[in-house]
Structure formats: C-alpha cells, structure tokens
Design a protein around this motif. Structure first.
Motif, PDB file in Angstrom:
ATOM      1  N   MET A   1     -26.086 -13.101  71.091  1.00 10.14           N
ATOM      2  CA  MET A   1     -26.519 -14.483  71.111  1.00 10.14           C
ATOM      3  C   MET A   1     -26.479 -15.038  69.698  1.00 10.14           C
ATOM      4  N   LYS A   2     -25.864 -16.159  69.585  1.00  9.92           N
ATOM      5  CA  LYS A   2     -25.791 -16.827  68.292  1.00  9.92           C
ATOM      6  C   LYS A   2     -26.495 -18.168  68.423  1.00  9.92           C
ATOM      7  N   ILE A   3     -27.446 -18.418  67.528  1.00 10.75           N
ATOM      8  CA  ILE A   3     -28.166 -19.690  67.535  1.00 10.75           C
ATOM      9  C   ILE A   3     -27.316 -20.683  66.744  1.00 10.75           C
ATOM     10  N   SER A   4     -26.961 -21.774  67.384  1.00  3.24           N
ATOM     11  CA  SER A   4     -26.104 -22.773  66.749  1.00  3.24           C
ATOM     12  C   SER A   4     -26.934 -23.718  65.875  1.00  3.24           C
ATOM     13  N   THR A   5     -26.244 -24.702  65.318  1.00  4.29           N
ATOM     14  CA  THR A   5     -26.949 -25.702  64.507  1.00  4.29           C
ATOM     15  C   THR A   5     -27.928 -26.497  65.358  1.00  4.29           C
ATOM     16  N   LYS A   6     -27.668 -26.614  66.658  1.00  2.00           N
ATOM     17  CA  LYS A   6     -28.613 -27.325  67.532  1.00  2.00           C
ATOM     18  C   LYS A   6     -29.985 -26.665  67.458  1.00  2.00           C
ATOM     19  N   GLY A   7     -30.036 -25.366  67.622  1.00  3.07           N
ATOM     20  CA  GLY A   7     -31.309 -24.646  67.576  1.00  3.07           C
ATOM     21  C   GLY A   7     -31.915 -24.648  66.188  1.00  3.07           C
ATOM     22  N   ARG A   8     -31.087 -24.418  65.180  1.00  2.50           N
ATOM     23  CA  ARG A   8     -31.593 -24.354  63.802  1.00  2.50           C
ATOM     24  C   ARG A   8     -32.117 -25.711  63.343  1.00  2.50           C
ATOM     25  N   TYR A   9     -31.372 -26.769  63.603  1.00  4.60           N
ATOM     26  CA  TYR A   9     -31.809 -28.101  63.187  1.00  4.60           C
ATOM     27  C   TYR A   9     -32.988 -28.575  64.030  1.00  4.60           C
ATOM     28  N   GLY A  10     -33.009 -28.182  65.296  1.00  6.40           N
ATOM     29  CA  GLY A  10     -34.154 -28.513  66.142  1.00  6.40           C
ATOM     30  C   GLY A  10     -35.433 -27.890  65.608  1.00  6.40           C
ATOM     31  N   LEU A  11     -35.343 -26.635  65.176  1.00  9.09           N
ATOM     32  CA  LEU A  11     -36.501 -25.991  64.543  1.00  9.09           C
ATOM     33  C   LEU A  11     -36.891 -26.736  63.268  1.00  9.09           C
TER      34      LEU A  11
END
Length: 139
Positions: free
Chosen positions: A1-11
C-alpha cells in the motif's frame, strides 16, 4: 500500500486545523502557504473530509475550515480511509496461498493498528525535540 499525496496532504490539512482550532476558521490558502502546497489541490480534498463529518466550513470574509469533532476523536486511519480507500497492502489477498495470505494480513493489521491508534491530537502535539526514539542510520 502506498499513501498518495491525497492522504499525505489530507493529513496536513487536518493537522493544521487541529493546531489552530482555538483560533477560529483557517483558510486553505493559509494552509497551502504555510506548508508550500497547492491550494487548488487542497480544495479538491476538503469536500471528502467535509462529507465524512471531519471538517466544517464557515463562510464569509473570515471564513475557512474548522474541525467538526475534537482532535482526540479523529484518527489518522479515519483520514487515510476517507481519502485513499481501504487499507490493504496487497490486492486480492484471498487469492494468495495461505502462508503469503497470513503475512499480508499481519502487515495490514499492523498498519491499521498504527493508523487507528494515532489521533489527530497526537499528530498536532508531536514535538521533534521530545522524540526519544529517533532512527539512526549508519553506513
């Protein structure tokens, strides 16, 4: 599983809102500026967080976004699942042979445990100088 920029920026959005929650609504332009991110990209992420009941929007000249729940009630897992979908390290685990299936289930459960036990409050109060267990790499 790779966390994309969506997850990182959402955090990033959620941590910024948590850090400034007592100061009133925070604009996405301010968050984008503070973290050197695209405000247009952040605008694409917020509707999912709002629809999930994690943030609320305030309209007007001094508007912006606020947390819809206390930071201690929101986990990193909540945010990642909303923006990235289910937490799975491998697609089609059920098709794997039993020994590999057991491994992938353990990996999935370990990642879920970390994400589901780390609250937004933990992340917003994190202080690097207090981190007593830094990773040390030697070459």
């Amino acid at each position: 599983m790779k966390i994309s920029t969506k997850g990182r920026y959402g955090l990033t959005i959620m941590i910024a809102l948590s850090k400034h929650n007592n100061e009133g609504p925070m604009s996405l332009k301010k968050i984008a500026s503070d973290y050197e991110l695209s405000d247009h990209y952040l605008e694409q992420l917020v509707p999912a967080l709002r629809n999930a009941g994690l943030v609320k929007s305030i309209r007007g000249a001094y508007g912006g976004y606020l947390l819809a729940k206390p930071a201690e009630e929101i986990t990193a897992g909540d945010i990642i699942r909303i923006l990235e979908g289910p937490i799975t390290p491998v697609e089609g685990i059920e098709d794997e042979e039993p020994v590999k299936q057991a491994l992938w289930i353990r990996v999935r459960d370990a990642v879920k445990n970390v994400l589901d036990t780390t609250t937004l409050k933990d992340l917003s109060e994190y202080n690097e100088s207090e981190d007593n267990d830094p990773y040390m790499f030697y070459i």
